[in-house]
Design an enzyme around this catalytic site. Structure first.
Site, PDB file in Angstrom:
ATOM      1  N   LYS A  87     103.776  99.312   1.596  1.00 39.15           N
ATOM      2  CA  LYS A  87     103.876  98.627   2.882  1.00 39.15           C
ATOM      3  C   LYS A  87     104.087  99.675   3.976  1.00 39.15           C
ATOM      4  CE  LYS A  87     106.013  94.285   4.388  1.00 39.15           C
ATOM      5  NZ  LYS A  87     107.178  93.418   4.194  1.00 39.15           N
TER       6      LYS A  87
HETATM    7  O1  G3P Z   1     107.809  89.547   5.825  1.00 36.08           O
HETATM    8  C1  G3P Z   1     108.459  89.907   7.008  1.00 36.08           C
HETATM    9  C2  G3P Z   1     109.732  89.170   7.113  1.00 36.08           C
HETATM   10  O2  G3P Z   1     110.641  89.644   6.180  1.00 36.08           O
HETATM   11  C3  G3P Z   1     110.335  89.124   8.449  1.00 36.08           C
HETATM   12  O3  G3P Z   1     110.929  87.897   8.501  1.00 36.08           O
HETATM   13  O4  G3P Z   1     112.491  86.221   9.269  1.00 36.08           O
HETATM   14  O5  G3P Z   1     113.040  88.674   9.504  1.00 36.08           O
HETATM   15  O6  G3P Z   1     111.292  87.610  10.930  1.00 36.08           O
HETATM   16  P1  G3P Z   1     111.998  87.592   9.626  1.00 36.08           P
END
Ligand code: G3P
Length: 218
Positions: A87
């Site tokens: 990633k």
């Molecule tokens: O896959 C990306 C994710 O982990 C981000 O999620 O909820 O932190 O915006 P969030």
């Protein structure tokens, strides 16, 4: 549409795997920190454990931001297990690194994508997956699902092979909306995946079926 779980929590990964509908896992440095995973050896072992639990792709994020550092880290991660996807953040050196990884047959997930232009660059560099963060766009009053739709249309039109991996999904409705616009993958918290199970009419219907059975069978 494939389902990935977006967590580094082993119990949640096992629960999703047990459900039988899991296609992979995505992690990021914040999710690893949330589980208290620190130090190179522990981080590496954690990725290996995740690969043993699931059958599909497991995204492991680099923390370097310079080309040489991303290449070194990414090659080390890719060598851990055939399921590892490197990633890489959507930055200039990240795009260069994705191009390199692509030429070496190393799978990549271009992360922190917030615009169609960024998604175009990721696809041109040969990313295996592109990760637009829809929840974080919604957080700033921008339509995250609309971006997924735009990228899907662009990739279809130009026949890019990069898969659209909808990330930063917060709830079940996001999953349905991503499905409607043709995302290849949705990476979700466990709660959003299991939330798809729920409907009050299912509960009412089941209760009635069981009660009727009991009436005549005791
Ligand atoms: O896959 C990306 C994710 O982990 C981000 O999620 O909820 O932190 O915006 P969030």
């Amino acid at each position: 549409m494939k389902f990935f779980i977006d967590t580094a929590n082993l119990d949640q990964i096992r629960e999703a795997q047990d459900l039988g509908v899991l296609d992979g896992v995505t992690t990021n440095p914040s999710l690893m920190a949330k589980e208290g995973i620190s130090g190179k050896e522990n981080i590496i072992n954690h990725y290996k454990t995740i690969c043993e639990i699931v059958d599909g792709d497991v995204s492991a994020e680099v923390i370097s931001t310079d080309y040489e550092g991303i290449i070194k880290e990414g090659e080390e991660l890719a060598a851990l297990h055939e399921q590892i996807v490197v990633k890489v953040p959507m930055i200039k050196d990240g795009i260069k690194a994705i191009k390199y990884f692509s030429s070496k047959g190393i799978k990549t997930n271009c992360t922190l994508v917030f615009s169609a232009g960024q998604a175009l660059l990721a696809a041109k560099a040969g990313a295996t997956y592109v990760s637009p963060f829809i929840g974080r766009l919604d957080d700033v009053s921008t339509d995250g699902v609309e971006l997924i739709s735009q990228i899907v249309e662009m990739y279809n039109y130009y026949e890019f092979e990069t898969q659209v991996l909808a990330a930063s999904i917060r709830h079940t409705m996001h999953i349905i909306q991503c499905m409607e616009v043709g995302a290849d993958v949705a990476t979700c918290p466990l709660s959003a995946i299991t939330g798809l199970l729920n409907h009050p009419l299912t509960d009412i219907g089941l209760e009635k079926f069981l009660a009727d059975y009991k009436k005549v069978n005791g």
